[in-house]
Motif scaffolding. Structure first.
Motif, PDB file in Angstrom:
ATOM      1  N   MET A 274      26.274  43.299   6.195  1.00 46.82           N
ATOM      2  CA  MET A 274      25.970  42.691   5.127  1.00 46.82           C
ATOM      3  C   MET A 274      27.055  41.167   5.398  1.00 46.82           C
ATOM      4  N   PRO A 275      27.002  39.999   5.434  1.00 47.49           N
ATOM      5  CA  PRO A 275      27.278  39.011   4.812  1.00 47.49           C
ATOM      6  C   PRO A 275      27.895  38.502   3.299  1.00 47.49           C
ATOM      7  N   GLY A 276      28.414  37.822   2.856  1.00 47.16           N
ATOM      8  CA  GLY A 276      28.409  37.086   1.527  1.00 47.16           C
ATOM      9  C   GLY A 276      28.270  36.087   1.497  1.00 47.16           C
ATOM     10  N   ILE A 277      26.872  36.168   0.529  1.00 47.01           N
ATOM     11  CA  ILE A 277      25.562  34.960   0.255  1.00 47.01           C
ATOM     12  C   ILE A 277      26.063  34.291  -1.199  1.00 47.01           C
ATOM     13  N   PHE A 278      26.101  33.310  -1.276  1.00 47.94           N
ATOM     14  CA  PHE A 278      26.474  32.539  -3.126  1.00 47.94           C
ATOM     15  C   PHE A 278      25.533  31.724  -3.137  1.00 47.94           C
ATOM     16  N   PRO A 279      24.058  32.323  -3.266  1.00 47.87           N
ATOM     17  CA  PRO A 279      22.772  31.273  -3.602  1.00 47.87           C
ATOM     18  C   PRO A 279      22.752  31.307  -5.032  1.00 47.87           C
ATOM     19  N   VAL A 280      22.622  29.759  -4.423  1.00 49.13           N
ATOM     20  CA  VAL A 280      22.114  28.466  -6.492  1.00 49.13           C
ATOM     21  C   VAL A 280      20.738  27.957  -6.097  1.00 49.13           C
ATOM     22  N   VAL A 281      19.823  28.851  -7.206  1.00 49.11           N
ATOM     23  CA  VAL A 281      18.239  28.766  -6.896  1.00 49.11           C
ATOM     24  C   VAL A 281      18.180  28.033  -8.396  1.00 49.11           C
ATOM     25  N   GLY A 282      16.786  27.148  -7.936  1.00 49.74           N
ATOM     26  CA  GLY A 282      17.080  26.113  -9.495  1.00 49.74           C
ATOM     27  C   GLY A 282      15.278  25.859  -8.596  1.00 49.74           C
ATOM     28  N   ARG A 283      14.812  26.484  -9.437  1.00 48.86           N
ATOM     29  CA  ARG A 283      12.781  25.710  -8.851  1.00 48.86           C
ATOM     30  C   ARG A 283      12.840  24.350  -8.085  1.00 48.86           C
ATOM     31  N   THR A 284      13.397  23.972  -8.346  1.00 44.59           N
ATOM     32  CA  THR A 284      13.889  22.502  -6.863  1.00 44.59           C
ATOM     33  C   THR A 284      14.889  22.577  -6.744  1.00 44.59           C
ATOM     34  N   GLN A 285      14.464  21.706  -5.656  1.00 46.48           N
ATOM     35  CA  GLN A 285      16.269  21.113  -4.857  1.00 46.48           C
ATOM     36  C   GLN A 285      17.597  20.760  -5.607  1.00 46.48           C
ATOM     37  N   GLY A 286      17.001  19.555  -6.747  1.00 46.71           N
ATOM     38  CA  GLY A 286      17.803  19.143  -7.693  1.00 46.71           C
ATOM     39  C   GLY A 286      17.496  19.887  -8.568  1.00 46.71           C
ATOM     40  N   GLU A 287      17.246  20.813  -9.502  1.00 52.97           N
ATOM     41  CA  GLU A 287      17.499  21.553 -10.490  1.00 52.97           C
ATOM     42  C   GLU A 287      18.571  22.389 -10.180  1.00 52.97           C
ATOM     43  N   ALA A 288      18.798  23.150  -8.867  1.00 52.33           N
ATOM     44  CA  ALA A 288      19.650  23.434  -7.691  1.00 52.33           C
ATOM     45  C   ALA A 288      20.703  23.076  -8.245  1.00 52.33           C
ATOM     46  N   GLU A 289      21.034  22.208  -8.021  1.00 53.61           N
ATOM     47  CA  GLU A 289      22.246  21.026  -7.360  1.00 53.61           C
ATOM     48  C   GLU A 289      22.966  20.589  -9.172  1.00 53.61           C
ATOM     49  N   ASP A 290      21.876  20.521  -9.428  1.00 53.29           N
ATOM     50  CA  ASP A 290      22.277  20.144 -11.038  1.00 53.29           C
ATOM     51  C   ASP A 290      23.013  21.370 -11.541  1.00 53.29           C
ATOM     52  N   ARG A 291      22.653  22.898 -11.523  1.00 57.11           N
ATOM     53  CA  ARG A 291      23.205  23.801 -11.584  1.00 57.11           C
ATOM     54  C   ARG A 291      24.352  24.160 -11.023  1.00 57.11           C
ATOM     55  N   PHE A 292      24.396  23.723  -9.356  1.00 57.03           N
ATOM     56  CA  PHE A 292      26.205  24.197  -8.867  1.00 57.03           C
ATOM     57  C   PHE A 292      26.827  22.806  -9.409  1.00 57.03           C
ATOM     58  N   GLU A 293      26.461  21.959  -9.361  1.00 60.32           N
ATOM     59  CA  GLU A 293      27.224  21.021  -9.910  1.00 60.32           C
ATOM     60  C   GLU A 293      28.033  21.394 -11.741  1.00 60.32           C
ATOM     61  N   SER A 294      27.315  22.266 -12.702  1.00 61.71           N
ATOM     62  CA  SER A 294      27.542  22.107 -13.351  1.00 61.71           C
ATOM     63  C   SER A 294      28.368  23.033 -13.972  1.00 61.71           C
ATOM     64  N   LEU A 295      29.103  23.825 -12.842  1.00 59.07           N
ATOM     65  CA  LEU A 295      29.780  24.816 -12.579  1.00 59.07           C
ATOM     66  C   LEU A 295      31.214  24.264 -12.257  1.00 59.07           C
ATOM     67  N   GLN A 296      30.606  23.182 -11.202  1.00 64.22           N
ATOM     68  CA  GLN A 296      31.905  22.018 -10.096  1.00 64.22           C
ATOM     69  C   GLN A 296      32.670  21.983 -11.478  1.00 64.22           C
ATOM     70  N   SER A 297      32.100  20.752 -12.289  1.00 62.52           N
ATOM     71  CA  SER A 297      32.426  20.768 -13.305  1.00 62.52           C
ATOM     72  C   SER A 297      33.387  21.258 -14.417  1.00 62.52           C
ATOM     73  N   LEU A 298      33.231  22.315 -14.328  1.00 65.51           N
ATOM     74  CA  LEU A 298      34.434  23.144 -14.909  1.00 65.51           C
ATOM     75  C   LEU A 298      35.477  23.886 -13.976  1.00 65.51           C
ATOM     76  N   LEU A 299      35.677  23.550 -12.877  1.00 60.77           N
ATOM     77  CA  LEU A 299      37.206  24.003 -12.352  1.00 60.77           C
ATOM     78  C   LEU A 299      38.309  23.147 -12.322  1.00 60.77           C
ATOM     79  N   HIS A 300      39.316  24.114 -12.971  1.00 60.30           N
ATOM     80  CA  HIS A 300      40.444  23.199 -13.884  1.00 60.30           C
ATOM     81  C   HIS A 300      41.570  23.042 -12.515  1.00 60.30           C
ATOM     82  N   PRO A 301      42.010  21.499 -12.568  1.00 64.07           N
ATOM     83  CA  PRO A 301      42.742  20.993 -11.039  1.00 64.07           C
ATOM     84  C   PRO A 301      43.694  22.644 -11.472  1.00 64.07           C
ATOM     85  N   ASP A 302      44.821  22.940 -12.256  1.00 65.37           N
ATOM     86  CA  ASP A 302      46.156  23.841 -12.733  1.00 65.37           C
ATOM     87  C   ASP A 302      45.178  25.021 -11.277  1.00 65.37           C
ATOM     88  N   VAL A 303      44.093  25.116 -11.787  1.00 64.98           N
ATOM     89  CA  VAL A 303      43.853  25.712 -10.526  1.00 64.98           C
ATOM     90  C   VAL A 303      43.907  26.499  -9.207  1.00 64.98           C
TER      91      VAL A 303
END
Length: 461
Positions: A274-303
């Motif tokens: 059972m591999p791991g899967i990291f699914p970012v789900v949206g009702r449209t492709q654009g919604e999924a990409e927006d959800r992913f980018e909203s998380l990515q934008s919160l990454l702090h460079p110190d980490v």
């Protein structure tokens, strides 16, 4: 593409805010509630009602770094003991399996055997043990050691450890405890077996002071993908949780690990990959990409650099985020398979350290899919249909919202395609996963004299 007729297996990787490194910062996260038990109840009961076979609780024995700027910016420094937490959650659930991590490097077999047998009884046969050898030197520092033992020695100890645990789980036959008030007999003496093990690392007499568990043995999960890890899995595991981020590598890993089972007189059906899967789900492709980018934008460079150094086993001292990996990489004593994956990906895609951090901060080297339910189901179907996986350990980016998206959108799509049942599977975790109940030892260690304690050793060659 030819479809498999059997249903896929689904696990839920349980990190309470979500698997993305910055999930706790998202406006929808519940981090402000800290270690509130209800957060776990809500997630696990949702999994229980929505076709997940088990929840998977990773664990390390301490914080993961002494880099204060990094650890002060992530949510990985507070967590419950996994056995305590899953034991508390068991009464709230009816069907879902409960898999907890316990290290073979920093426990003793008797304690682990007893804890997981206890969880199996408390949950009516739904316990699983995630076997790890520990890859974080801060665990060693918390447990009277200066550093991790060498990789090969950790796995040699793990082989003996798991075999001793299995032997202790066979201390009693399935129906040894007759509890006959009329005769005054509490257990049948001939159905008790004393392990009396003496090996390289352990000396354990036994028997275990708890009856044989409802599953015979709790399910054994193993997550190492190095050569040593694969050999341990082929010899001892029921389920393998692996990090594979592309179909070709996943098919190669699947074929080689299944073939390795023959060395231990096991069939392909005895091990679920059972591999791991990291699914970012949206009702449209654009919604999924927006959800992913909203998380990515919160990454702090110190980490960034500490994260890649720790998880990838890489010495990045003296480097900046926009540097490339050095041409020479020293072998790690922690997670060899994860280091190999990180380095191969960085070399293939010419990634800077910053880009590596952005790439791995969500899926951590597991399969990442950003898209609609159909896109994610297409990927799952392709992997299970082409012998790259038997199922997936789902790593929701953000909890509870990502899990709700998965259950509301992806699970119905998987059911429509015949990859998931329309009824929740019940019974023990072994039964749900289609694994055999291990036979008791009565046929091997029967004694002609019931007043003697039958002795046996389960250490495998």
């Amino acid at each position: 593409m030819a479809k498999r007729t059997r249903h896929i297996k689904l696990g839920l990787f349980l990190i309470v805010d979500g698997s993305h490194e910055a999930a706790w910062r998202h406006p929808d996260a519940t981090s402000a509630r800290g270690m509130a038990f209800k957060r776990y109840v809500d997630v696990v009961t949702t999994a229980d009602r929505n076709f997940f076979d088990f929840v998977f609780l990773a664990d390390t024995l301490g914080i993961t770094s002494d880099n204060l700027p990094m650890i002060s910016r992530n949510a990985r420094s507070e967590c419950y003991d996994p056995i305590v937490l899953l034991s508390a959650l068991a009464p709230f659930t009816q069907a879902v399996g409960l898999v907890a991590t316990a290290s073979t490097s920093y426990n003793d077999p008797y304690q682990v055997a007893r804890r997981f047998a206890s969880l199996d009884h408390l949950s009516d046969g739904r316990a699983g043990w995630n076997v790890v050898t520990s890859a974080n030197r801060f665990e060693a520092l918390n447990l009277s050691s200066d550093d991790l033992p060498p990789h090969e020695a950790r796995y040699r100890r793990a082989r003996e450890f798991v075999s001793v645990v299995k032997g202790l789980w066979d201390s009693w036959d399935d129906h040894a405890f007759v509890r006959d008030k009329e005769s005054g007999l509490y257990f049948e003496p001939s159905k008790m077996h004393v392990l009396d093990h003496r090996g390289e690392f352990f000396s354990v007499r036994g028997p275990l002071n708890i009856p044989r568990s409802p599953q015979g043995h709790p399910v054994i999960v193993q997550a190492g993908s190095s050569e040593d890890g694969q050999d341990l899995a082929a010899a001892t595991a029921d389920v393998v949780f692996t990090a594979q981020d592309n179909l070709a590598d996943a098919r190669d890993f699947y074929a080689k690990l299944k073939a390795r089972l023959q060395r231990y007189d096991r069939g392909e059906e005895d091990l679920i990959i059972m591999p791991g899967i990291f699914p970012v789900v949206g009702r449209t492709q654009g919604e999924a990409e927006d959800r992913f980018e909203s998380l990515q934008s919160l990454l702090h460079p110190d980490v960034g650099i500490p994260f890649i150094s720790r998880l990838g086993g890489l010495d990045l001292s003296g480097l900046a985020l926009d540097d490339m990996l050095p041409s020479v990489i020293d072998a790690t004593n922690s997670s060899k398979s994860r280091q190999k994956l990180f380095v191969a990906t960085a070399r293939r895609d010419s990634l800077t350290i910053r880009q590596m951090f952005m790439r791995f901060a969500g899926a951590r080297g597991h399969l990442q899919v950003v898209g609609t339910a159909a896109t994610i189901a297409d990927c799952i179907e392709e992997w299970v249909s082409t012998r790259a996986a038997d199922g997936f350990n789902v790593m929701p980016p953000l909890l509870p919202s990502s899990m709700n998206d998965f259950k509301d959108l992806v699970i119905p799509e998987l059911q429509r395609r015949g990859l998931l049942s329309s009824a929740i599977r019940t019974g023990t975790l072994r039964e749900k996963l289609g694994l055999r109940h291990p036979p008791d030892m009565s046929h091997v260690y029967a004694s002609d004299r019931p007043d003697e304690l039958p002795l046996h050793s389960r250490i495998e060659p």
